[in-house]
Design a protein around this motif. Structure first.
Motif, PDB file in Angstrom:
ATOM      1  N   PHE A  93       0.859  -1.186   0.000  1.00  0.00           N
ATOM      2  CA  PHE A  93       0.000   0.000   0.000  1.00  0.00           C
ATOM      3  C   PHE A  93       0.895   1.235   0.000  1.00  0.00           C
ATOM      4  O   PHE A  93       1.674   1.435   0.935  1.00  0.00           O
ATOM      5  N   GLU A  94       0.748   2.071  -1.020  1.00  0.00           N
ATOM      6  CA  GLU A  94       1.604   3.257  -1.151  1.00  0.00           C
ATOM      7  C   GLU A  94       1.082   4.437  -0.337  1.00  0.00           C
ATOM      8  O   GLU A  94       1.324   5.592  -0.683  1.00  0.00           O
ATOM      9  N   ASP A  95       0.394   4.129   0.722  1.00  0.00           N
ATOM     10  CA  ASP A  95      -0.151   5.156   1.603  1.00  0.00           C
ATOM     11  C   ASP A  95      -0.757   4.457   2.811  1.00  0.00           C
ATOM     12  O   ASP A  95      -1.373   3.390   2.673  1.00  0.00           O
ATOM     13  N   ILE A  96      -0.621   5.035   3.976  1.00  0.00           N
ATOM     14  CA  ILE A  96      -1.236   4.442   5.170  1.00  0.00           C
ATOM     15  C   ILE A  96      -2.759   4.519   5.097  1.00  0.00           C
ATOM     16  O   ILE A  96      -3.460   3.689   5.669  1.00  0.00           O
ATOM     17  N   TYR A  97      -3.282   5.503   4.367  1.00  0.00           N
ATOM     18  CA  TYR A  97      -4.725   5.751   4.361  1.00  0.00           C
ATOM     19  C   TYR A  97      -5.504   4.722   3.560  1.00  0.00           C
ATOM     20  O   TYR A  97      -6.708   4.565   3.754  1.00  0.00           O
ATOM     21  N   ILE A  98      -4.854   4.036   2.626  1.00  0.00           N
ATOM     22  CA  ILE A  98      -5.587   3.126   1.744  1.00  0.00           C
ATOM     23  C   ILE A  98      -5.364   1.658   2.094  1.00  0.00           C
ATOM     24  O   ILE A  98      -5.876   0.774   1.417  1.00  0.00           O
ATOM     25  N   GLY A  99      -4.617   1.389   3.158  1.00  0.00           N
ATOM     26  CA  GLY A  99      -4.344   0.009   3.534  1.00  0.00           C
ATOM     27  C   GLY A  99      -5.480  -0.604   4.344  1.00  0.00           C
ATOM     28  O   GLY A  99      -6.237   0.103   5.019  1.00  0.00           O
ATOM     29  N   TRP A 100      -5.604  -1.923   4.268  1.00  0.00           N
ATOM     30  CA  TRP A 100      -6.566  -2.633   5.112  1.00  0.00           C
ATOM     31  C   TRP A 100      -5.949  -3.940   5.580  1.00  0.00           C
ATOM     32  O   TRP A 100      -5.016  -4.472   4.986  1.00  0.00           O
ATOM     33  N   ASN A 101      -6.492  -4.457   6.678  1.00  0.00           N
ATOM     34  CA  ASN A 101      -5.970  -5.672   7.278  1.00  0.00           C
ATOM     35  C   ASN A 101      -6.530  -6.909   6.576  1.00  0.00           C
ATOM     36  O   ASN A 101      -7.706  -6.949   6.212  1.00  0.00           O
ATOM     37  N   SER A 102      -5.679  -7.901   6.367  1.00  0.00           N
ATOM     38  CA  SER A 102      -6.102  -9.165   5.778  1.00  0.00           C
ATOM     39  C   SER A 102      -5.065 -10.217   6.121  1.00  0.00           C
ATOM     40  O   SER A 102      -4.040  -9.927   6.749  1.00  0.00           O
ATOM     41  N   GLU A 103      -5.311 -11.448   5.712  1.00  0.00           N
ATOM     42  CA  GLU A 103      -4.355 -12.525   5.957  1.00  0.00           C
ATOM     43  C   GLU A 103      -3.232 -12.527   4.931  1.00  0.00           C
ATOM     44  O   GLU A 103      -2.249 -13.260   5.081  1.00  0.00           O
ATOM     45  N   ILE A 104      -3.366 -11.719   3.883  1.00  0.00           N
ATOM     46  CA  ILE A 104      -2.321 -11.636   2.862  1.00  0.00           C
ATOM     47  C   ILE A 104      -1.169 -10.774   3.375  1.00  0.00           C
ATOM     48  O   ILE A 104      -1.399  -9.669   3.876  1.00  0.00           O
ATOM     49  N   PRO A 105       0.064 -11.261   3.280  1.00  0.00           N
ATOM     50  CA  PRO A 105       1.206 -10.438   3.718  1.00  0.00           C
ATOM     51  C   PRO A 105       1.192  -9.059   3.058  1.00  0.00           C
ATOM     52  O   PRO A 105       1.061  -8.949   1.835  1.00  0.00           O
ATOM     53  N   SER A 106       1.303  -8.025   3.866  1.00  0.00           N
ATOM     54  CA  SER A 106       1.174  -6.656   3.356  1.00  0.00           C
ATOM     55  C   SER A 106       2.163  -5.737   4.041  1.00  0.00           C
ATOM     56  O   SER A 106       2.700  -6.050   5.104  1.00  0.00           O
ATOM     57  N   ILE A 107       2.380  -4.606   3.409  1.00  0.00           N
ATOM     58  CA  ILE A 107       3.198  -3.535   3.986  1.00  0.00           C
ATOM     59  C   ILE A 107       2.635  -2.210   3.508  1.00  0.00           C
ATOM     60  O   ILE A 107       2.174  -2.092   2.370  1.00  0.00           O
ATOM     61  N   ALA A 108       2.623  -1.220   4.383  1.00  0.00           N
ATOM     62  CA  ALA A 108       2.170   0.123   4.023  1.00  0.00           C
ATOM     63  C   ALA A 108       3.357   1.079   4.063  1.00  0.00           C
ATOM     64  O   ALA A 108       4.153   1.048   5.001  1.00  0.00           O
ATOM     65  N   ILE A 109       3.466   1.914   3.031  1.00  0.00           N
ATOM     66  CA  ILE A 109       4.562   2.882   2.940  1.00  0.00           C
ATOM     67  C   ILE A 109       4.048   4.251   3.379  1.00  0.00           C
ATOM     68  O   ILE A 109       3.074   4.767   2.835  1.00  0.00           O
TER      69      ILE A 109
END
Length: 350
Positions: A93-109
Motif C-alpha cells: 500500500f503506497e499510503d497508510i490511508y488506503i491500507g486494510w488488514n487481511s491474511e495476505i502479507p502486506s506492507i504500508a509505505i
C-alpha cells in the motif's frame, strides 16, 4: 512454475511525482526479481466511480477542512477493497490511508502524512490537530508493518509531529532509483543552477526566484533552469519576465530527459519547506551537482551539501557564492532499486 504476485496500491492517477516514481521503480525491480506485479491506480476503477474520491475531498473540505484529504483516501480504500481485493503473495500500500488488514502479507509505505503537508491550505492548529488524531488511529489500526522513507522523517513524525503519541513500531526503507544513466565528472557549469519539481506552494519556488534575483545582483553570469509544472507556473513566469531574469522553464520532462539535463548544471537549488526524502535531491547528488537546501528538511543528511538555516534570501545567496567545490563522499549504494525492493519484501510478513 507460476510466479509470485505482488499488488501495489497507489491512491491516485498515473502521473509524475515522488510517490508514483516509487511505484514505478518498485514495480520494475520486482519484475526483475521474477515477480508478477499489478499496479492499482484510480485509472483502473470503473469510469462512474473513478472521480468519486476527489469529489468527496472537495465536498468535505468545503464544510470541514482539512478532513477532505483524509476522506478522499479512505474512499479510495473502500473502492479498492471493493474492486481489487485480490489474492497475492504480497500487497504493498503506497499510503497508510488506503491500507486494510487481511491474511495476505502486506506492507504500508508512509511517504508523508497529510497533517504535515498543508502548506498551501489555510487551516488552524485545531483543524490540523484533529487530522493528526485521525492519522494516529489509522496508523495504530494497521496490523501490517509500516515503513517510512528516511530516518530523519521517522524521528520527526515520532518525536515532534505526533509528539510521542504513536506506539506503532515504524520501520525505514529508503527509496531507490535506477542509477544506470547517471555519470559523475568534473563540474564545468558552476554558475548554472537547476531545480526539478512541482511548481506548487510546498516547493516554495517563488522564494527560489527571489534568491536568484538577489544572486544576479551580485553576479549576472548565473543562470537558472526550472524543470516541472504546476499551479504556480504562470505567476512564476510573470515574476521572471517582470524582473528580466535569466530563467529557462522546461516544463515537465521524462525521467531520462531530467537526468540528461541535470548533467548540464553545477548547482541544484531546493527551497522546499517540507520533504521526507526527495528524489530530486537524490538525483542531483547522483549527477554530481552541489545541492543547496533548507537545513530542517527531513531528508538523508548526505543529500544536502549547503544547508541554509533560514528563509532569508541573502543567506541563500551567501551559501551559493561560497560553495565548497571539493567532492564529498556519497554512498549511492544505499539508494538502489534492488535494495529498496528486497527490503520491502523482507519486511512484509511471510
Amino acid at each position: 512454475m507460476s510466479k509470485n504476485t505482488a499488488i501495489i496500491y497507489y491512491a491516485g492517477f498515473v502521473r509524475f511525482g515522488g510517490v508514483f516514481s516509487h511505484v514505478r521503480a518498485l514495480e520494475g525491480e520486482l519484475c526483475k526479481l521474477g515477480w508478477n506485479v499489478d499496479v492499482i491506480t484510480l485509472d483502473k476503477l470503473p469510469i462512474w466511480c473513478r472521480y468519486v474520491p476527489h469529489l468527496i475531498e472537495k465536498v468535505v473540505n468545503f464544510v470541514n477542512r482539512p478532513l477532505g484529504y483524509l476522506y478522499k483516501d479512505r474512499t479510495t480504500r473502500l473502492l479498492y477493497k471493493l474492486f481489487f481485493d485480490k489474492k497475492a503473495e504480497v500487497r504493498i500500500f503506497e499510503d497508510i490511508y488506503i491500507g486494510w488488514n487481511s491474511e495476505i502479507p502486506s506492507i504500508a509505505i508512509l511517504h508523508a502524512v497529510w497533517s504535515d503537508n498543508l502548506q498551501s491550505h489555510p487551516v488552524s492548529v485545531k483543524q490540523q490537530n484533529k487530522l493528526k488524531r485521525h492519522e494516529v488511529r489509522i496508523i495504530e489500526s494497521l496490523n501490517c508493518p509500516i515503513a517510512t522513507v528516511s530516518y530523519p522523517y521517522l524521528k520527526y513524525i515520532a518525536e515532534e509531529h505526533f509528539a510521542g503519541c504513536l506506539s506503532k513500531n515504524i520501520k525505514v526503507i529508503e527509496l531507490g532509483i535506477d542509477q544506470s544513466n547517471f555519470q559523475k565528472g568534473e563540474i564545468d557549469n558552476k554558475k548554472s543552477i537547476v531545480y526539478v519539481g512541482a511548481l506548487e506552494a510546498r516547493k516554495n519556488v517563488s522564494f527560489l526566484l527571489e534568491v536568484f534575483k538577489e544572486l544576479c545582483k551580485t553576479d549576472h553570469d548565473y543562470k537558472l533552469t526550472i524543470i516541472g509544472d504546476g499551479p504556480e507556473r504562470k505567476n512564476l513566469a510573470n515574476f521572471v519576465k517582470n524582473n528580466e531574469l535569466n530563467v529557462n522553464f522546461l516544463g515537465a520532462l521524462s525521467h531520462e530527459k531530467v537526468v540528461s539535463e541535470l548533467h548540464r548544471h553545477g548547482i541544484y537549488l531546493h527551497t522546499s519547506v517540507k520533504e521526507s526524502f526527495s528524489y530530486s535531491l537524490l538525483e542531483a547528488k547522483l549527477a554530481g551537482l552541489k545541492t543547496c537546501a533548507y537545513d530542517k528538511l527531513q531528508v538523508p543528511s548526505e543529500f544536502v551539501d549547503v544547508r541554509i538555516k533560514t528563509y532569508i534570501a541573502d543567506e541563500w545567496c551567501s551559501g551559493i557564492l561560497n560553495i565548497d567545490w571539493t567532492p564529498q563522499k556519497f554512498n549511492a549504494d544505499n539508494y538502489t532499486t534492488e535494495r529498496m525492493a528486497l527490503l520491502t519484501l523482507r519486511l512484509a510478513p511471510q
